[in-house]
Design an enzyme around this catalytic site. Structure first.
Site, PDB file in Angstrom:
ATOM      1  N   GLY A   9       0.801  -1.232   0.000  1.00 50.72           N
ATOM      2  CA  GLY A   9       0.000   0.000   0.000  1.00 50.72           C
ATOM      3  C   GLY A   9       0.830   1.276   0.000  1.00 50.72           C
ATOM      4  O   GLY A   9       0.590   2.179   0.793  1.00 50.72           O
ATOM      5  N   CYS A  10       1.802   1.373  -0.929  1.00 49.82           N
ATOM      6  CA  CYS A  10       2.749   2.499  -0.920  1.00 49.82           C
ATOM      7  C   CYS A  10       2.391   3.650  -1.851  1.00 49.82           C
ATOM      8  O   CYS A  10       3.205   4.550  -2.052  1.00 49.82           O
ATOM      9  CB  CYS A  10       4.148   2.014  -1.271  1.00 49.82           C
ATOM     10  SG  CYS A  10       4.858   0.962  -0.012  1.00 49.82           S
ATOM     11  N   SER A  11       1.201   3.639  -2.449  1.00 51.19           N
ATOM     12  CA  SER A  11       0.879   4.738  -3.369  1.00 51.19           C
ATOM     13  C   SER A  11       0.522   6.016  -2.621  1.00 51.19           C
ATOM     14  O   SER A  11       0.482   7.093  -3.212  1.00 51.19           O
ATOM     15  CB  SER A  11      -0.254   4.341  -4.321  1.00 51.19           C
ATOM     16  OG  SER A  11      -1.423   4.047  -3.583  1.00 51.19           O
ATOM     17  N   GLY A  13      -0.085   7.983   1.676  1.00 51.62           N
ATOM     18  CA  GLY A  13      -0.137   7.911   3.133  1.00 51.62           C
ATOM     19  C   GLY A  13       1.094   7.359   3.832  1.00 51.62           C
ATOM     20  O   GLY A  13       2.234   7.638   3.461  1.00 51.62           O
ATOM     21  N   ILE A  14       0.823   6.561   4.857  1.00 59.27           N
ATOM     22  CA  ILE A  14       1.873   6.037   5.725  1.00 59.27           C
ATOM     23  C   ILE A  14       2.838   5.140   4.933  1.00 59.27           C
ATOM     24  O   ILE A  14       4.053   5.225   5.094  1.00 59.27           O
ATOM     25  CB  ILE A  14       1.256   5.236   6.903  1.00 59.27           C
ATOM     26  CG1 ILE A  14       0.337   6.146   7.738  1.00 59.27           C
ATOM     27  CG2 ILE A  14       2.336   4.611   7.768  1.00 59.27           C
ATOM     28  CD1 ILE A  14      -0.576   5.399   8.715  1.00 59.27           C
ATOM     29  N   GLY A  15       2.286   4.297   4.076  1.00 54.11           N
ATOM     30  CA  GLY A  15       3.107   3.361   3.292  1.00 54.11           C
ATOM     31  C   GLY A  15       4.120   4.094   2.436  1.00 54.11           C
ATOM     32  O   GLY A  15       5.300   3.715   2.368  1.00 54.11           O
ATOM     33  N   SER A 140      -4.237  -0.354  14.486  1.00 54.17           N
ATOM     34  CA  SER A 140      -4.833   0.947  14.789  1.00 54.17           C
ATOM     35  C   SER A 140      -5.192   0.938  16.258  1.00 54.17           C
ATOM     36  O   SER A 140      -5.332  -0.147  16.851  1.00 54.17           O
ATOM     37  CB  SER A 140      -6.100   1.113  13.945  1.00 54.17           C
ATOM     38  OG  SER A 140      -6.900   2.172  14.441  1.00 54.17           O
ATOM     39  N   TYR A 153     -14.699  -1.741  10.729  1.00 55.35           N
ATOM     40  CA  TYR A 153     -13.264  -1.447  10.646  1.00 55.35           C
ATOM     41  C   TYR A 153     -12.562  -1.919  11.920  1.00 55.35           C
ATOM     42  O   TYR A 153     -11.537  -2.604  11.859  1.00 55.35           O
ATOM     43  CB  TYR A 153     -13.053   0.052  10.440  1.00 55.35           C
ATOM     44  CG  TYR A 153     -11.607   0.474  10.433  1.00 55.35           C
ATOM     45  CD1 TYR A 153     -10.784   0.192   9.342  1.00 55.35           C
ATOM     46  CD2 TYR A 153     -11.049   1.162  11.520  1.00 55.35           C
ATOM     47  CE1 TYR A 153      -9.455   0.583   9.332  1.00 55.35           C
ATOM     48  CE2 TYR A 153      -9.724   1.558  11.507  1.00 55.35           C
ATOM     49  CZ  TYR A 153      -8.930   1.275  10.425  1.00 55.35           C
ATOM     50  OH  TYR A 153      -7.610   1.663  10.419  1.00 55.35           O
TER      51      TYR A 153
HETATM   52  P1  NAD Z   1      -4.181   5.521   2.718  1.00 56.69           P
HETATM   53  O1  NAD Z   1      -5.544   5.338   2.213  1.00 56.69           O
HETATM   54  O2  NAD Z   1      -3.385   6.686   2.231  1.00 56.69           O
HETATM   55  O3  NAD Z   1      -3.283   4.224   2.488  1.00 56.69           O
HETATM   56  C1  NAD Z   1      -3.788   2.911   2.370  1.00 56.69           C
HETATM   57  C2  NAD Z   1      -3.158   2.287   1.159  1.00 56.69           C
HETATM   58  O4  NAD Z   1      -3.565   0.923   1.032  1.00 56.69           O
HETATM   59  C3  NAD Z   1      -3.577   3.008  -0.118  1.00 56.69           C
HETATM   60  O5  NAD Z   1      -2.434   3.367  -0.851  1.00 56.69           O
HETATM   61  C4  NAD Z   1      -4.412   1.967  -0.842  1.00 56.69           C
HETATM   62  O6  NAD Z   1      -4.332   2.081  -2.244  1.00 56.69           O
HETATM   63  C5  NAD Z   1      -3.770   0.684  -0.335  1.00 56.69           C
HETATM   64  N1  NAD Z   1      -4.606  -0.498  -0.580  1.00 56.69           N
HETATM   65  C6  NAD Z   1      -5.936  -0.667  -0.352  1.00 56.69           C
HETATM   66  N2  NAD Z   1      -6.329  -1.884  -0.770  1.00 56.69           N
HETATM   67  C7  NAD Z   1      -5.221  -2.504  -1.266  1.00 56.69           C
HETATM   68  C8  NAD Z   1      -4.969  -3.780  -1.839  1.00 56.69           C
HETATM   69  N3  NAD Z   1      -5.955  -4.670  -2.018  1.00 56.69           N
HETATM   70  N4  NAD Z   1      -3.700  -4.084  -2.221  1.00 56.69           N
HETATM   71  C9  NAD Z   1      -2.704  -3.201  -2.049  1.00 56.69           C
HETATM   72  N5  NAD Z   1      -2.881  -1.976  -1.539  1.00 56.69           N
HETATM   73  C10 NAD Z   1      -4.126  -1.630  -1.140  1.00 56.69           C
HETATM   74  O7  NAD Z   1      -4.304   5.588   4.308  1.00 56.69           O
HETATM   75  P2  NAD Z   1      -3.202   5.398   5.457  1.00 56.69           P
HETATM   76  O8  NAD Z   1      -3.683   6.227   6.581  1.00 56.69           O
HETATM   77  O9  NAD Z   1      -1.826   5.608   4.945  1.00 56.69           O
HETATM   78  O10 NAD Z   1      -3.416   3.865   5.847  1.00 56.69           O
HETATM   79  C11 NAD Z   1      -2.369   2.928   5.982  1.00 56.69           C
HETATM   80  C12 NAD Z   1      -2.699   1.926   7.084  1.00 56.69           C
HETATM   81  O11 NAD Z   1      -2.775   2.625   8.329  1.00 56.69           O
HETATM   82  C13 NAD Z   1      -4.044   1.205   6.918  1.00 56.69           C
HETATM   83  O12 NAD Z   1      -3.887  -0.156   7.254  1.00 56.69           O
HETATM   84  C14 NAD Z   1      -4.942   1.896   7.926  1.00 56.69           C
HETATM   85  O13 NAD Z   1      -5.966   1.047   8.370  1.00 56.69           O
HETATM   86  C15 NAD Z   1      -3.947   2.227   9.016  1.00 56.69           C
HETATM   87  N6  NAD Z   1      -4.369   3.320   9.906  1.00 56.69           N
HETATM   88  C16 NAD Z   1      -4.720   4.542   9.432  1.00 56.69           C
HETATM   89  C17 NAD Z   1      -5.146   5.536  10.304  1.00 56.69           C
HETATM   90  C18 NAD Z   1      -5.577   6.888   9.823  1.00 56.69           C
HETATM   91  O14 NAD Z   1      -6.233   7.608  10.584  1.00 56.69           O
HETATM   92  N7  NAD Z   1      -5.239   7.323   8.631  1.00 56.69           N
HETATM   93  C19 NAD Z   1      -5.182   5.271  11.686  1.00 56.69           C
HETATM   94  C20 NAD Z   1      -4.792   4.026  12.158  1.00 56.69           C
HETATM   95  C21 NAD Z   1      -4.381   3.055  11.256  1.00 56.69           C
END
Ligand code: NAD
Length: 312
Positions: A9-11, A13-15, A140, A153
């Protein structure tokens, strides 16, 4: 040599931030395989990666929901070797439970639970054979504490927590570490996507009172929480870099100290009454004063206050 770290999931956010920080490691300890479902979305990562692209960072396609995609990605790595797996891909989901079909719930679990499990299954045999490896899972605070209108979720993250707690014990015997990372709210596309989903939905089957609680009480409170307590994806990525670099990686890492007292409520009272009632009060009884309690919480948890109550 450098350790191969595969991140899902590196496109965005956190990734994305994690992949870049690891690739820029001053000690060049890591070879980063930054993966994403859709390679057409690679531009943001390519830009952020800069000079590390093609050196300490490579981009590959990987959909965590597809056996074929996972096999193809791992098959393309030298010896198929992954030293550190970071299960970061995930999707959020909010709304009154009456309006969510079982099929929609399954989609959340397909990514957040089965997607991560599929990755673990794919790398585990080799890690066990080599008696070396580290599995990091982006959970989370909602993997520890349920939050109103996040039922599905939270359940998907709880599922991951139970899975990891069970697996970690066995894997210790193989010198393979498991680490859960529990961020609170993080300011990424995640919240934006949730709000888009919500604006599209008509919430069929939901009674007016519930819908009003969701739209007029929960949603503003949630926005407030993201803006007052939200972390940057860079800060969460930094915490993960530390977990990956640790000689003895911690099993759990809560990245947001502002949130720790909320999760502590649950452990303070084994009957569960304290946390359920506190959350209920926060949401339904304080109403307009919600942001004040958030501020109070912020004050209670900040360093200057803690130094005053418990001088070092
Ligand atoms: P984000 O939406 O920017 O990143 C999530 C990434 O996962 C996206 O790039 C998306 O394309 C990718 N993804 C979704 N389905 C996929 C699949 N089938 N195969 C490969 N990639 C896929 O949001 P984020 O906040 O960076 O989330 C990253 C992680 O952090 C998630 O697991 C999320 O549950 C967790 N998280 C987020 C928060 C928040 O508030 N943002 C809080 C706690 C935990």
């Amino acid at each position: 040599g450098p350790r191969t770290v595969l991140v899902t999931g590196c496109s965005s956010g956190i990734g994305l931030r994690l992949a870049v920080q690891l690739a820029q490691d001053p000690g060049q300890r890591y070879q980063v395989v930054a993966t994403m479902r859709d390679l057409q979305k690679r531009e943001k990562l390519e830009q952020a990666a800069g000079g590390t692209l093609g050196r300490t960072l490579s981009i590959r396609r990987l959909d965590v929901c597809s056996d074929a995609s996972v096999a193809e990605c791992l098959g393309g790595l030298p010896d198929g070797r992954v030293d550190v797996l970071v299960n970061n891909a995930g999707v959020g989901h909010i709304g009154p439970i009456e309006s969510i079909s079982i099929a929609e719930m399954k989609r959340v679990f397909e990514t957040n639970f089965f997607g991560a499990v599929r990755m673990v299954q794919a790398v585990l045999p080799d890690m066990k054979r080599r008696r070396n490896g580290h599995i990091v899972v982006m959970s989370s605070v909602m993997g520890l504490q349920g939050i109103v209108f996040n039922d599905v979720y939270a359940a998907s993250k709880f599922a991951m927590e139970g899975f990891c707690e069970s697996l970690a014990v066995q894997l210790l015997q193989f010198q393979v570490f498991v680490s859960l990372v529990e961020p609170g709210p993080v300011n990424t596309d995640f919240e934006l996507k949730l709000m888009e989903d919500v604006s599209r939905s008509e919430f069929p089957g939901t009674d007016p009172a519930t819908l009003r609680y969701f739209q007029e009480v929960y949603l503003p409170a949630s926005r407030e929480i993201f803006s007052t307590m939200g972390q940057s994806p860079e800060a969460v990525a930094k915490a993960v870099v530390q977990v990956i670099g640790a000689a003895r990686p911690p099993f759990r890492t809560l990245t947001n100290p502002l949130y720790t007292p909320l999760t502590a409520l649950k452990y303070a009272d084994p009957s569960g009454e304290l946390s359920v009632r506190t959350y209920h009060n926060l949401l339904f009884n304080y109403g307009a004063f919600f942001h004040l309690s958030m501020r109070a919480l912020r004050c209670l948890t900040c360093q200057c206050f803690r130094r005053r109550v418990a001088p070092a």
